[in-house]
Design a protein around this motif. Structure first.
Motif, PDB file in Angstrom:
ATOM      1  N   ASN A   1      -8.907   8.812   8.282  1.00 52.78           N
ATOM      2  CA  ASN A   1      -8.766   7.475   7.664  1.00 52.78           C
ATOM      3  C   ASN A   1      -8.797   7.679   6.140  1.00 52.78           C
ATOM      4  OD1 ASN A   1     -11.970   8.452   7.313  1.00 52.78           O
ATOM      5  ND2 ASN A   1     -12.064   5.854   7.402  1.00 52.78           N
ATOM      6  N   CYS A   2      -8.675   9.139   6.039  1.00 51.64           N
ATOM      7  CA  CYS A   2      -8.508   9.190   4.350  1.00 51.64           C
ATOM      8  C   CYS A   2      -8.043  10.782   3.929  1.00 51.64           C
ATOM      9  CB  CYS A   2      -9.565   8.974   3.717  1.00 51.64           C
ATOM     10  SG  CYS A   2     -11.615  10.311   4.459  1.00 51.64           S
TER      11      CYS A   2
ATOM     12  N   GLU B   1      -9.193   1.803   2.738  1.00 54.87           N
ATOM     13  CA  GLU B   1      -8.903   2.740   2.443  1.00 54.87           C
ATOM     14  C   GLU B   1      -7.656   3.289   0.991  1.00 54.87           C
ATOM     15  OE1 GLU B   1      -6.001   5.060   5.849  1.00 54.87           O
ATOM     16  OE2 GLU B   1      -6.268   3.244   6.197  1.00 54.87           O
TER      17      GLU B   1
END
Length: 333
Positions: free
Chosen positions: A67-68, A296
């Motif tokens: 997610n990153c 995000e």
């Protein structure tokens, strides 16, 4: 045989098809959302039904599920270390051991700056490494230190971080990007070494790791962008571009079977790959502002500076590659 190579071509082809099927047919969703989830995912990769065949497959899939950028980078860093050491057997074990590359010292990160050394009687290690990515999570350390005969020659060794004489030190320096990935410092006081690795520590480990890590990070970032693109219904042309880049980075990895990664041929290939990455960032720049997960988006904007890390060394390799290819070299600023 070259030290820096991927698995044999047949496995690369099989791994590519499995990876592409996963990227195209798996619901795009970030399943890695913290460092503990990342650790559990990475250590169990060989036993998963996906069974990726190469370190590049793992980097791509790690980026896709993150997610990153932090967890994409963590995957790429670990995968690059296994590729560097050509340690395919252990990479396919479960659980996969986490590693850390220990090079930088308080005096710098050039060969002349390295003061850590192996002693002459037993090759035990003493010294200080000041900035180690994932050093506090590692189950095995790759250490670069001076040989015991007093010459400046460097050797690489594997060290157990739980060995007597290893002391972890908390870093006071704060990293403004990818803060989810931990860094630490380590002190070594007459530490028993597990294995002395073959070859010169600088030319066969430190120097090539910069390139190996670069293209594994590129693979993870491509995977990350592909998940974001599919999850947020970016234009089909962008998704197609990213799928094509998956195949391309697989080919870059496979080309390492043909020679030494320190060669100008490979530097030129990696330079071209990086140029495509820059174009990809430009073509998707405005699309990032349209994604649904604003947290995000904030992480992406926070972490973009990470993509410029080691830019000076990368540009130096680019200029040498351009000179080799008969291209114009950028003027020095």
């Amino acid at each position: 045989a070259p030290r820096y190579c991927c698995f044999e071509a047949s496995r690369m082809e099989l791994g590519l098809s499995r990876t592409l099927r996963t990227l195209v047919h798996t619901k795009p969703k970030a399943t890695i959302r913290n460092i503990e989830q990342w650790k559990a995912w990475f250590k169990s990769v060989p036993s998963s039904c996906l069974q990726p065949q190469t370190t590049i497959d793992v980097a791509i899939l790690g980026g896709y599920h993150s997610n990153c950028l932090a967890f994409a980078f963590a995957t790429a860093y670990q995968a690059a270390l296994f590729s560097l050491l050509k340690d395919h057997a252990r990479f396919r074990q479960t659980p996969v051991p986490l590693r850390a590359f220990c090079w930088t010292e308080p005096t710098g990160n050039t060969p002349k700056a390295i003061q850590s050394s192996f002693n002459s009687s037993s090759w035990n290690l003493s010294g200080h490494k000041s900035f180690i990515t994932m050093g506090d999570m590692a189950e095995e350390l790759v250490i670069i230190a001076n040989t015991p005969d007093g010459t400046p020659k460097l050797k690489a060794a594997l060290v157990n971080p739980t060995a007597t004489g290893v002391v972890r030190q908390q870093l006071t320096r704060k990293i403004p990007f990818v803060p989810e990935v931990p860094h630490t410092a380590l002190q070594f006081d007459n530490v028993k070494v597990s294995t002395i690795l073959d070859g010169d520590g600088y030319t066969e480990y430190v120097k090539p790791f910069r390139s190996v890590e670069d293209y594994h990070i590129a693979a993870a970032v491509i995977g990350y962008h592909l998940r974001v693109a599919r999850e947020n219904s970016w234009p089909p042309e962008i998704v197609e571009q990213l799928i094509g880049m998956v195949s391309l980075i697989q080919g870059v990895h496979a080309s390492l079977n043909d020679g030494d990664i320190n060669s100008m041929q490979h530097w030129s290939t990696i330079t071209g790959m990086h140029a495509l990455m820059v174009q990809m960032y430009k073509s998707t720049g405005e699309l990032w502002d349209t994604i649904g997960d604003k947290e995000e988006l904030a992480r992406w904007k926070r972490d973009q500076a990470f993509l410029q890390v080691a830019g000076k060394a990368r540009h130096a390799r680019r200029d040498q590659a351009r000179q080799w290819a008969g291209l114009e070299v950028s003027p020095k600023l």
